[in-house]
Motif scaffolding. Sequence first.
Motif, PDB file in Angstrom:
ATOM      1  N   ARG A  97       0.834  -1.205   0.000  1.00 58.12           N
ATOM      2  CA  ARG A  97       0.000   0.000   0.000  1.00 58.12           C
ATOM      3  C   ARG A  97       0.869   1.256   0.000  1.00 58.12           C
ATOM      4  NH1 ARG A  97      -3.941   2.409   4.641  1.00 58.12           N
ATOM      5  NH2 ARG A  97      -5.208   3.725   3.281  1.00 58.12           N
ATOM      6  N   TYR A  98       1.912   1.268   0.817  1.00 59.85           N
ATOM      7  CA  TYR A  98       2.781   2.448   0.874  1.00 59.85           C
ATOM      8  C   TYR A  98       3.699   2.531  -0.344  1.00 59.85           C
ATOM      9  CZ  TYR A  98       1.103   4.006   5.344  1.00 59.85           C
ATOM     10  OH  TYR A  98       0.296   4.507   6.332  1.00 59.85           O
ATOM     11  N   TRP A 101       1.576   4.280  -2.846  1.00 60.65           N
ATOM     12  CA  TRP A 101       1.473   5.699  -2.466  1.00 60.65           C
ATOM     13  C   TRP A 101       2.759   6.447  -2.818  1.00 60.65           C
ATOM     14  CZ3 TRP A 101       4.111   7.882   1.992  1.00 60.65           C
ATOM     15  CH2 TRP A 101       3.744   9.206   2.290  1.00 60.65           C
ATOM     16  N   ARG A 163       6.034  12.897   7.578  1.00 60.18           N
ATOM     17  CA  ARG A 163       4.610  13.206   7.626  1.00 60.18           C
ATOM     18  C   ARG A 163       4.335  14.638   8.090  1.00 60.18           C
ATOM     19  NH1 ARG A 163       3.158   9.254  12.745  1.00 60.18           N
ATOM     20  NH2 ARG A 163       3.899  10.611  14.420  1.00 60.18           N
ATOM     21  N   PRO A 201       5.170  14.713   0.202  1.00 59.30           N
ATOM     22  CA  PRO A 201       3.784  14.389   0.559  1.00 59.30           C
ATOM     23  C   PRO A 201       2.814  15.551   0.372  1.00 59.30           C
ATOM     24  CG  PRO A 201       5.280  13.480   2.188  1.00 59.30           C
ATOM     25  CD  PRO A 201       6.104  14.364   1.303  1.00 59.30           C
ATOM     26  N   LEU A 285      -2.506   7.556   5.440  1.00 56.73           N
ATOM     27  CA  LEU A 285      -2.936   7.701   4.058  1.00 56.73           C
ATOM     28  C   LEU A 285      -4.403   8.088   3.936  1.00 56.73           C
ATOM     29  CD1 LEU A 285      -1.121   4.755   2.255  1.00 56.73           C
ATOM     30  CD2 LEU A 285      -0.307   7.036   2.835  1.00 56.73           C
ATOM     31  N   ASP A 286      -5.127   8.038   5.047  1.00 60.32           N
ATOM     32  CA  ASP A 286      -6.554   8.356   5.005  1.00 60.32           C
ATOM     33  C   ASP A 286      -6.855   9.807   5.322  1.00 60.32           C
ATOM     34  OD1 ASP A 286      -7.222   5.683   4.420  1.00 60.32           O
ATOM     35  OD2 ASP A 286      -6.990   5.165   6.540  1.00 60.32           O
TER      36      ASP A 286
END
Length: 312
Positions: A97-98, A101, A163, A201, A285-286
């Motif tokens: 998943r990452y 992304w 992040r 990001p 990610l949400d």
Amino acid sequence: MEQLGFEGMPRRLYSCTPTRLNTWLDCPRRYRMSYLDRPGPVKGAPWAHNSVGASIHNALAAWWRLPADRRTAEAGGSLLRRGWITEGFADDAQSARYRDWARGMVEGYVAGLDPDDEPVGVERTVATRTSVIAVSGRIDRLDSRLSAAGSKELVVVDYKTGRRVLSVDDARSSLALALYALAATRSLRQDCRQVELHHLPSGQVLAAEHTPESLDRHLRRAETIASECADADDQMRAGLPPDRYDEVFPPVTKPACGWCDYLRHCPEGRAVAVTRRSWDGLADLDTPASGDGDGDTPASGDGDTPASGDGA
């Protein structure tokens, strides 16, 4: 016959990287474990956020090494996928998943670059020295651009993948970026005053323009820190007894100790640390990237650790 004394002889230059200096500021005990203890203490498990950061940095560096006509967004994504580092994730599904992304981030970022605008350097090591220090570091990217006055100047570009959303103050106050700018100026004999943080990001570019005075302040600060490090190193080399380690290399404890690679060797750190799993530093990610505000965010695997950033 009396031996000749060495009083008044100049002290040897302290060789360092910005990461080494910042590690001393952050925690002298971690500095000792990172750079002086032999054999070095066993580190904790790899962090997933470091895997993300290293994978992205490697892909961007490899993208610039391609022939210009192959520097496409798809090529950037392919490089990220092929070089993906899987350490630290909860499981294969989380890693995948990452990876997807991160691939999207790399593709979006390189799509905004001019493939023909060749950088002066990619992952380029620069160095300089003063009467106190010999400092070196590896710059993610070094650009050459026209200044407002029409002359060519170098620009330090540092990729960030953590992040936490950054600010211009982060670029302006960065000791590492200032030292890179100074070293680039002296190594390549071309002005370098602008430093930039490219936060993938959020898509932000945080640029700061240094003056000769602000660069000099950073350099003086680096020399002061280096002098403290050199004094501590000398005591360690002279056979500092282990029961005096904490006098010279005291621990600096805070909740962020939970991110330290050497937490298992630091009872004081464990007493205050928030327990962290190896994937807890990953972006959510949400939800959109945002500032955490508590100062308790991990290094992002993009040059902020001795193992992965500037050749420390």
